[in-house]
Motif scaffolding. Structure first.
Motif, PDB file in Angstrom:
ATOM      1  N   MET A  84       0.872  -1.162   0.000  1.00  0.00           N
ATOM      2  CA  MET A  84       0.000   0.000   0.000  1.00  0.00           C
ATOM      3  C   MET A  84       0.918   1.223   0.000  1.00  0.00           C
ATOM      4  N   TRP A 108     -15.116  -0.771  -1.023  1.00  0.00           N
ATOM      5  CA  TRP A 108     -14.122  -0.043  -0.225  1.00  0.00           C
ATOM      6  C   TRP A 108     -13.217   0.697  -1.194  1.00  0.00           C
ATOM      7  N   GLU A 109     -13.150   2.014  -1.088  1.00  0.00           N
ATOM      8  CA  GLU A 109     -12.197   2.781  -1.899  1.00  0.00           C
ATOM      9  C   GLU A 109     -11.044   3.163  -1.004  1.00  0.00           C
ATOM     10  N   LEU A 110      -9.884   2.612  -1.304  1.00  0.00           N
ATOM     11  CA  LEU A 110      -8.745   2.762  -0.400  1.00  0.00           C
ATOM     12  C   LEU A 110      -7.707   3.741  -0.949  1.00  0.00           C
ATOM     13  N   THR A 111      -6.896   4.258  -0.039  1.00  0.00           N
ATOM     14  CA  THR A 111      -5.722   5.052  -0.421  1.00  0.00           C
ATOM     15  C   THR A 111      -4.511   4.390   0.253  1.00  0.00           C
ATOM     16  N   LEU A 113      -2.772   5.418   2.502  1.00  0.00           N
ATOM     17  CA  LEU A 113      -2.812   5.652   3.956  1.00  0.00           C
ATOM     18  C   LEU A 113      -3.420   4.469   4.718  1.00  0.00           C
ATOM     19  N   ALA A 114      -4.210   3.680   4.023  1.00  0.00           N
ATOM     20  CA  ALA A 114      -4.823   2.506   4.658  1.00  0.00           C
ATOM     21  C   ALA A 114      -3.815   1.361   4.729  1.00  0.00           C
ATOM     22  N   GLY A 115      -2.604   1.670   5.087  1.00  0.00           N
ATOM     23  CA  GLY A 115      -1.465   0.755   5.309  1.00  0.00           C
ATOM     24  C   GLY A 115      -1.490  -0.709   4.923  1.00  0.00           C
ATOM     25  N   LYS A 116      -2.624  -1.348   4.932  1.00  0.00           N
ATOM     26  CA  LYS A 116      -2.692  -2.778   4.642  1.00  0.00           C
ATOM     27  C   LYS A 116      -4.004  -3.046   3.915  1.00  0.00           C
ATOM     28  N   GLU A 118      -6.542  -4.890   3.785  1.00  0.00           N
ATOM     29  CA  GLU A 118      -7.411  -5.880   4.434  1.00  0.00           C
ATOM     30  C   GLU A 118      -8.583  -5.165   5.082  1.00  0.00           C
TER      31      GLU A 118
ATOM     32  N   VAL B  20       1.366   0.168  11.220  1.00  0.00           N
ATOM     33  CA  VAL B  20       0.056  -0.046  10.614  1.00  0.00           C
ATOM     34  C   VAL B  20      -0.859  -0.591  11.700  1.00  0.00           C
ATOM     35  N   VAL B  61      -8.413   8.517   3.852  1.00  0.00           N
ATOM     36  CA  VAL B  61      -7.898   7.174   4.119  1.00  0.00           C
ATOM     37  C   VAL B  61      -8.701   6.175   3.291  1.00  0.00           C
ATOM     38  N   LEU B  62     -10.019   6.265   3.407  1.00  0.00           N
ATOM     39  CA  LEU B  62     -10.871   5.389   2.609  1.00  0.00           C
ATOM     40  C   LEU B  62     -12.311   5.877   2.621  1.00  0.00           C
ATOM     41  N   THR B  63     -13.063   5.364   1.661  1.00  0.00           N
ATOM     42  CA  THR B  63     -14.501   5.555   1.632  1.00  0.00           C
ATOM     43  C   THR B  63     -15.122   4.176   1.508  1.00  0.00           C
ATOM     44  N   PHE B  79      -7.307  -0.992   8.184  1.00  0.00           N
ATOM     45  CA  PHE B  79      -5.996  -0.642   8.739  1.00  0.00           C
ATOM     46  C   PHE B  79      -5.611   0.781   8.353  1.00  0.00           C
ATOM     47  N   LEU B  80      -4.719   1.349   9.159  1.00  0.00           N
ATOM     48  CA  LEU B  80      -4.246   2.710   8.922  1.00  0.00           C
ATOM     49  C   LEU B  80      -2.742   2.757   9.153  1.00  0.00           C
ATOM     50  N   ARG B  81      -2.022   3.394   8.222  1.00  0.00           N
ATOM     51  CA  ARG B  81      -0.584   3.602   8.439  1.00  0.00           C
ATOM     52  C   ARG B  81      -0.419   4.954   9.125  1.00  0.00           C
TER      53      ARG B  81
END
Lengths: 158, 109
Positions: A84, A108-111, A113-116, A118, B20, B61-63, B79-81
């Protein structure tokens, strides 16, 4: 209360549950216009814009119980084998199911920043059916996995 | 009705730089599917939480986009970094455009 009494009550409950599930299954079988494998594909294609190739098997892991006693809240985990980072990440995860009134389950729309890659949620499943997850990478490539979940009591009170 | 809708969070209060961490959220909401009929046989209109947006220090981060196939009291985990101390913000929106927010601070030691 004796142990025997408890056991009897339990087996009576189990028998009742079985009968109810049978009735629900009969109701479901008599309905039409529910999601199908084709409508799942259509829904996914409608959500994932600009994909050149269809999704390939692999990279995606879809975890859900093999048998869900209660279709009202079935725990589902989707993970994707991917870093990620800004360069390479999972842009979106699409989840659909082929035995509910509608094919979509969630997106789920991820960037990065969402580290993993899952995510976890609880789905409603009206009956035994196949869950499908598709991961869209930031380069546009698609990966998929699917899994059948057997549902004892459907999760769409109707 | 909106009074009994409460978001709940499980977010760590501290993290190491670059760690994370797992984030868990739940919002109490009926998630009316629009398939159910009431006692008079009328269809109960659909009313679900359809979106959860998450930002960290105002960066997306996400939607999460929810369909009626998500269980009542939607539980969502991801998860969040964490690279810097900051505030994780959540916004849930339902079909009537009602929204609820929650936030939680994370300190990078």
């Amino acid at each position: 209360m004796t142990r025997m009494g408890l056991l009897n009550r339990r087996s009576a409950l189990l028998a009742a549950t079985g009968a109810a599930a049978g009735a629900i299954a009969a109701v479901i079988a008599s309905r039409n216009a529910w999601a199908t494998q084709d409508s799942v594909k259509e829904w996914l294609a409608g959500q994932i814009k600009g994909a050149k190739d269809g999704p390939k098997e692999g990279k995606v892991t879809l975890k859900a119980p093999e048998i869900a006693e209660n279709g009202n809240a079935v725990p589902v985990t989707v993970s994707v084998e991917s870093e990620m980072s800004e360069k390479s990440y999972v842009k979106a995860i699409y989840v659909a199911a082929d035995g509910n009134p509608n094919p979509g389950v969630m997106i789920w729309e991820l960037t990065p920043l969402a580290g993993k890659a899952e995510v976890q949620f609880r789905a409603r499943l009206a009956q035994t059916q196949k869950l499908v997850a598709v991961a869209e990478m930031n380069d546009g490539s698609l990966f998929t996995a699917s899994r059948e979940v057997k549902v004892t009591i459907g999760g769409c009170g109707g | 009705m909106s009074d009994d809708i409460k978001p709940r969070l499980r977010v760590p209060t501290t993290a190491k730089k670059g760690e994370v961490v797992e984030i868990k959220t739940l919002i109490t909401h009926l998630m009316e599917t629009g398939q159910r009929k009431d006692a008079d046989g009328k269809i109960v209109p659909r009313l679900i939480v359809n979106t959860m947006k998450v930002t960290y220090n105002d960066k997306p981060v996400l939607t999460a986009k929810l369909e009626p196939a998500i269980a009542a009291n939607p539980f969502l985990s991801f998860f969040l970094r964490v690279e810097e101390s900051g505030t994780l913000k959540f916004t849930w929106t339902d079909d009537k455009d009602q929204s609820w927010t929650a936030e939680s601070k994370i300190d990078v030691a």
